[in-house]
Design an enzyme around this catalytic site. Structure first.
Site, PDB file in Angstrom:
ATOM      1  N   LYS B  92       7.169  52.309   3.075  1.00 37.24           N
ATOM      2  CA  LYS B  92       7.975  51.940   1.903  1.00 37.24           C
ATOM      3  C   LYS B  92       9.300  51.318   2.327  1.00 37.24           C
ATOM      4  O   LYS B  92       9.867  50.498   1.615  1.00 37.24           O
ATOM      5  CB  LYS B  92       8.185  53.148   0.989  1.00 37.24           C
ATOM      6  CG  LYS B  92       9.027  54.270   1.563  1.00 37.24           C
ATOM      7  CD  LYS B  92       9.118  55.441   0.563  1.00 37.24           C
ATOM      8  CE  LYS B  92       9.877  56.606   1.190  1.00 37.24           C
ATOM      9  NZ  LYS B  92       9.876  57.810   0.358  1.00 37.24           N
ATOM     10  N   LYS B 167     -13.728  31.248  25.100  1.00 38.64           N
ATOM     11  CA  LYS B 167     -13.665  32.043  23.873  1.00 38.64           C
ATOM     12  C   LYS B 167     -14.081  31.251  22.645  1.00 38.64           C
ATOM     13  O   LYS B 167     -13.896  30.033  22.571  1.00 38.64           O
ATOM     14  CB  LYS B 167     -12.265  32.626  23.670  1.00 38.64           C
ATOM     15  CG  LYS B 167     -11.185  31.606  23.353  1.00 38.64           C
ATOM     16  CD  LYS B 167      -9.862  32.251  22.954  1.00 38.64           C
ATOM     17  CE  LYS B 167      -9.725  32.426  21.456  1.00 38.64           C
ATOM     18  NZ  LYS B 167      -9.667  31.175  20.688  1.00 38.64           N
ATOM     19  N   ASP B 168     -14.628  31.960  21.673  1.00 36.12           N
ATOM     20  CA  ASP B 168     -14.930  31.390  20.361  1.00 36.12           C
ATOM     21  C   ASP B 168     -13.651  30.978  19.644  1.00 36.12           C
ATOM     22  O   ASP B 168     -12.564  31.462  19.953  1.00 36.12           O
ATOM     23  CB  ASP B 168     -15.593  32.459  19.466  1.00 36.12           C
ATOM     24  CG  ASP B 168     -17.092  32.558  19.647  1.00 36.12           C
ATOM     25  OD1 ASP B 168     -17.675  31.675  20.281  1.00 36.12           O
ATOM     26  OD2 ASP B 168     -17.676  33.533  19.132  1.00 36.12           O
ATOM     27  N   ASP B 169     -13.804  30.130  18.645  1.00 33.41           N
ATOM     28  CA  ASP B 169     -12.741  29.899  17.676  1.00 33.41           C
ATOM     29  C   ASP B 169     -12.559  31.184  16.863  1.00 33.41           C
ATOM     30  O   ASP B 169     -13.546  31.825  16.498  1.00 33.41           O
ATOM     31  CB  ASP B 169     -13.186  28.796  16.703  1.00 33.41           C
ATOM     32  CG  ASP B 169     -12.268  27.603  16.746  1.00 33.41           C
ATOM     33  OD1 ASP B 169     -11.320  27.598  17.556  1.00 33.41           O
ATOM     34  OD2 ASP B 169     -12.503  26.658  15.968  1.00 33.41           O
ATOM     35  N   GLU B 170     -11.323  31.513  16.551  1.00 32.39           N
ATOM     36  CA  GLU B 170     -11.111  32.759  15.801  1.00 32.39           C
ATOM     37  C   GLU B 170     -11.583  32.635  14.351  1.00 32.39           C
ATOM     38  O   GLU B 170     -11.818  33.650  13.699  1.00 32.39           O
ATOM     39  CB  GLU B 170      -9.639  33.184  15.856  1.00 32.39           C
ATOM     40  CG  GLU B 170      -8.707  32.500  14.872  1.00 32.39           C
ATOM     41  CD  GLU B 170      -8.378  31.072  15.271  1.00 32.39           C
ATOM     42  OE1 GLU B 170      -8.822  30.628  16.358  1.00 32.39           O
ATOM     43  OE2 GLU B 170      -7.662  30.389  14.509  1.00 32.39           O
ATOM     44  N   HIS B 258      -6.761  38.366  19.112  1.00 35.13           N
ATOM     45  CA  HIS B 258      -6.230  37.088  18.614  1.00 35.13           C
ATOM     46  C   HIS B 258      -5.051  37.365  17.684  1.00 35.13           C
ATOM     47  O   HIS B 258      -5.092  38.327  16.924  1.00 35.13           O
ATOM     48  CB  HIS B 258      -7.319  36.309  17.873  1.00 35.13           C
ATOM     49  CG  HIS B 258      -6.939  34.875  17.678  1.00 35.13           C
ATOM     50  ND1 HIS B 258      -6.102  34.449  16.671  1.00 35.13           N
ATOM     51  CD2 HIS B 258      -7.251  33.773  18.404  1.00 35.13           C
ATOM     52  CE1 HIS B 258      -5.936  33.134  16.775  1.00 35.13           C
ATOM     53  NE2 HIS B 258      -6.615  32.702  17.811  1.00 35.13           N
ATOM     54  N   GLY B 331      -0.565  24.284  23.151  1.00 33.50           N
ATOM     55  CA  GLY B 331       0.261  23.272  23.809  1.00 33.50           C
ATOM     56  C   GLY B 331       0.190  23.308  25.326  1.00 33.50           C
ATOM     57  O   GLY B 331       1.062  22.767  26.014  1.00 33.50           O
ATOM     58  N   GLY B 353      -7.073  24.483  25.076  1.00 37.77           N
ATOM     59  CA  GLY B 353      -8.102  23.908  24.229  1.00 37.77           C
ATOM     60  C   GLY B 353      -8.067  22.390  24.407  1.00 37.77           C
ATOM     61  O   GLY B 353      -8.822  21.819  25.202  1.00 37.77           O
ATOM     62  N   GLY B 354      -7.130  21.769  23.721  1.00 37.87           N
ATOM     63  CA  GLY B 354      -6.954  20.325  23.827  1.00 37.87           C
ATOM     64  C   GLY B 354      -6.654  19.887  25.249  1.00 37.87           C
ATOM     65  O   GLY B 354      -7.058  18.798  25.667  1.00 37.87           O
TER      66      GLY B 354
END
Lengths: 404, 404
Positions: B92, B167-170, B258, B331, B353-354
């Site tokens: 709270k 790894k998979d995409d989340e 993730h 990045g 990734g990229g």
């Protein structure tokens, strides 16, 4: 086609809101688009998000636009559960600068896959045989560390005052001195005794805690022990835990969602998840029969517009989904009942802690003061008129103000 | 006594921070104090929170103090799980004006009740036989809607480049075209083939999704199907779901957390939960072996000080709790590896990734460029020196910069 897509609105800022909407539509679905070969585009098109629109609310000093953007997502991208939904529309995006998740509109086919409230407003009214008036709930003064007997005394005192529900403290996890199933059984017995005395039933909302993968089993045990209602810290356990309780046919008991931790999401103007979505739509589709949220009164309160919108999200017609009871909480005393009634109408639960226990005559008198106030506003009478018939109400108005 | 209490630090503002700390200490535990009779005080004292201190960081224009306050809570108030912890210290309170949860320090006795990582940094290094260097992970370019064969092709290409994990995409929940257990089996087979070719093992992190109360069962099926690692959207499912997976002796597989939805909590200076706590301490004690978080590089990035602090929370000595692998993400390109190494050291996972799929020579070449960069910095050589031996790295540096 539009009924097969989820519409999502974000509040954000960018040099160009339309371009940002397009970037989100691609980035949150197929990842890249313009550089894809035509055959790939053909194959992935059914999964592609779409920028639906942008509404500029203001231009910032640096020339950026701030405003609302809407993106639509194909329902085929999701499994019908809130982890999939939130991850798919806001997961990594939440970390991408100033962006707040404002609203979601689900197509009927996806709504149908969520449980929604098992009882809802009408079901709960039926259980209590209480139509055409706001309900009244009270909270234990505190639970932590109290001997079981003290809790029983508190429960009895509140029940004798005529409240419809009594709820546990949400922080009541370590309950060795008054274990969950024992509380349920003991308070059930007291409720039978007080109903014999007052003619009014009272429901007890026990705080459901424990390992998340065992909650359904524990809830079933609670039902077998005679539970009337379960209090649940939805955000601490995750929306899917609520969903699985609500979807479980063996958990035949209304669920009361507590907003604990909600303030970690909603108050920032730039980040997080807007209150009417977080505590309104998501709680409702996941299956909360009652939803507590900070009232718009008192020192630190929910913005009134947001609180009213939240209540609307809980009660507006939604295809195949029952209505959830709004429970505006904190800072409630009997003198506020006309204001509560004007703001939230018949279909609400008046919820008081200090406003009941702090009554100079004790909790029973405190509850009676609320009962008198609720009867008055429902019948179109003023509190001053009612106070002439109820010394408890007169004393409450004396203490907290708010008469006439 | 102090080892039996939890220390909690908040960032907040008030007329008087010391008084605010005292109000929280009472309000979040026994509810009221000064007006209690002496006998009640005696009975409730063991449950009472205590104001430990306040540090004023600035005085605001209205005269209020803004700063850090520390409150201690008795561990007896909690069950040893994160829903109890977060509800009890911030439930709270999160809705009570400007307040941000900054840090938690648990006594050893409570730490011991949390699972922590089952494998941790050392366990994962052992599985991969990869000591004394950062690990390398790559991400599918996208998963949603892709035919199974395309995913297999992507997996093979990345594995052939020498990555340690894929790894998979989340957002990969709706996986009818490449179902969870089928993916695990298929990629396991490919991993055996690529290891025969490259001599390097590769682990596949499959995205664990489904009803929260059935996740442990699904994880066990994954382990039986040969799963190497599970990706998990911890915040979407709740910390307790991670806790129960990590605590389950039948789920013998590392868990990769993730950070999806983390941006709903951490970026506001006034509200929410600080990153090092949210993605550091809480992820670690709940049992994440690897934790992804936004890197401090790139356009929209985590504040560098916070990112480093987060990594420390994952790797600093913590009584009886294994270390979790920090995975600064987004990045990342090969030219950044020296910077990553300088900032996060040996015990990290370079995650791209990229930066892998965007390599002009394709994903295999992209991975090879990273492998060369990681070998170079670990051996104390410059990227330019390494690029003389690796055409893939030379091309990557040409594209993304960052040589020398």
């Amino acid at each position: 086609m539009s009924e097969q897509r989820i519409l999502v609105t974000y509040l954000t800022q960018a040099q160009n809101l339309n371009k940002k909407a397009e970037a989100i539509a691609v980035g949150m679905t197929v990842g890249s688009w313009t550089d894809l070969p035509a055959a790939k585009k053909e194959a992935l098109k059914p999964y592609l998000g779409e920028a639906v629109g942008a509404e500029v609310l203001e231009t910032l000093e640096n020339g950026d636009q701030r405003g609302l953007i809407t993106v639509s997502y194909p329902i085929r991208n999701f499994t019908p559960d809130i982890p999939s939904l939130l991850t798919g529309i806001f997961g990594k995006l939440s970390m991408d600068g100033k962006i707040k998740l404002m609203n979601i509109s689900l197509p009927d086919s996806m709504l149908g896959a969520f449980p929604g409230p098992k009882f809802g407003i009408d079901g709960l009214r039926g259980r209590l045989d209480a139509q055409n008036r706001p309900l009244l709930m009270s909270i234990f003064k505190s639970c932590l560390g109290l001997p079981f007997d003290d809790l029983k005394t508190q429960f009895r005192a509140q029940a004798l005052g005529g409240v419809d529900l009594v709820k546990d403290d949400e922080i009541f996890f370590a309950d060795d001195r008054a274990p969950f199933l024992d509380r349920i059984k003991a308070f059930k017995q007291i409720a039978i005794e007080t109903e014999a005395e007052t003619g009014k039933p009272v429901l007890y909302a026990a705080n459901l805690t424990g390992p998340v993968h065992e909650l359904n089993e524990k809830a079933k045990q609670a039902v077998e022990a005679g539970a009337d209602c379960l209090l649940f810290n939805v955000l601490a356990f995750g929306f899917d835990a609520l969903h699985r309780l609500a979807a479980d046919p063996d958990v035949q008991v209304p669920i009361m969602a507590h907003p604990a931790l909600a303030g970690a999401y909603y108050p920032s103007p730039d980040y997080g998840i807007a209150t009417p979505l977080l505590l309104g739509t998501l709680m409702r589709i996941a299956g909360a029969d009652l939803v507590l949220f900070p009232s718009p009164y008192g020192n630190v309160a929910l913005d009134k517009k947001e609180a009213l919108q939240l209540a609307q999200h809980l009660t507006d017609p939604l295809e195949g989904v029952r209505r959830s009871f709004p429970v505006p909480s904190a800072g409630i005393h009997p003198g506020l009942v006309p204001q509560l009634f004007a703001d939230f109408g018949l279909d609400q639960i008046v919820n008081a802690g200090g406003g009941i226990h702090g009554h100079p005559g004790g909790a029973t008198a405190g509850a009676k003061a609320f009962v008198a106030a609720i009867e008055a506003v429902t019948a179109g009478r003023t509190l001053d008129e009612a106070a002439a018939q109820s010394s408890e109400l007169a004393i409450a108005l004396e203490k907290w103000g708010g008469g006439r």
